[in-house]
Design an enzyme around this catalytic site. Sequence first.
Site, PDB file in Angstrom:
ATOM      1  N   GLU A  96       0.835  -1.210   0.000  1.00 37.54           N
ATOM      2  CA  GLU A  96       0.000   0.000   0.000  1.00 37.54           C
ATOM      3  C   GLU A  96       0.864   1.252   0.000  1.00 37.54           C
ATOM      4  OE1 GLU A  96      -3.553  -2.427   2.237  1.00 37.54           O
ATOM      5  OE2 GLU A  96      -2.355  -1.010   3.396  1.00 37.54           O
ATOM      6  N   GLY A 172      -6.396  -7.551   1.214  1.00 37.49           N
ATOM      7  CA  GLY A 172      -7.680  -6.898   1.372  1.00 37.49           C
ATOM      8  C   GLY A 172      -8.736  -7.318   0.369  1.00 37.49           C
ATOM      9  N   GLY A 234      -3.782  -8.424   8.300  1.00 30.58           N
ATOM     10  CA  GLY A 234      -4.409  -7.115   8.145  1.00 30.58           C
ATOM     11  C   GLY A 234      -5.740  -7.044   8.859  1.00 30.58           C
ATOM     12  N   GLY A 235      -6.835  -7.101   8.097  1.00 28.15           N
ATOM     13  CA  GLY A 235      -8.176  -6.896   8.643  1.00 28.15           C
ATOM     14  C   GLY A 235      -8.519  -7.782   9.825  1.00 28.15           C
TER      15      GLY A 235
END
Length: 252
Positions: A96, A172, A234-235
């Site tokens: 990112e 993601g 991540g999430g």
Amino acid sequence: MRKPFVAGNWKMNKTVEQARVLVSEMLPGLQAVKAVERVLCPPFTSLMAIAAMLSGTDIGLGAQNMHWETAGAFTGEIAPAMVKEFCQYVILGHSERRTYFGETDETVNRKVRAALAHGLTPIVCIGETLAENEAGRTAEVVSRQIEQGLKDLTPEQASGLVIAYEPVWAIGTGRAASGEDANRVVGDVIRPTLAKMFGNTVAEGVRVLYGGSVTAANAAEFFTQPQIDGALVGGASLKAAEFVKIVEAAAQ
């Protein structure tokens, strides 16, 4: 034996108060899993608060980025010494950052060297895009990111790194690579490239994580692979119970 390693990258989520609540919910579960090195990487604004909560535990704290300069007129940036005040780790070169903020292998290399100079452990992210993957360029891209991102390091410095293989197309998206595919990239590309640069001992000792849509449901698929030593999550790291389950899976 490489000790399993699981880090949670919270990205741009959680106020300080929300961060405190999340850590208080996951702390008991995380503290019970001593066989895994556990690291939390909240936004900069929460580092001081979370450092206080983790004090006296064996759970590490990491920043999500930093600048390579020690100080100066770099509005909005964070210097290595500022990260070092609270953290032991720093994520560098996340896709990112490369995609949205123009980071290159060269800037990642500068950051890696600055982090090491300040006694921080870099978690260096590498990985190919969907277009590169479909064009059969995974090995070329991943080896280049390692060669240029870790340029001018000594074998001793390289041995202290953590590498996160994160296929960009899996981040993601809910579309994770298969455990076998990720294991093949680590075993056939990442470790041989490290061996060429720093020798076999370093290549076999460096921990390589998988990242990209890791969940409690699929974590074991990656952790049972011989070349994969953990995950950059991540999430799922924003859900206390889910993150604890992922850490527990790494201990199996």
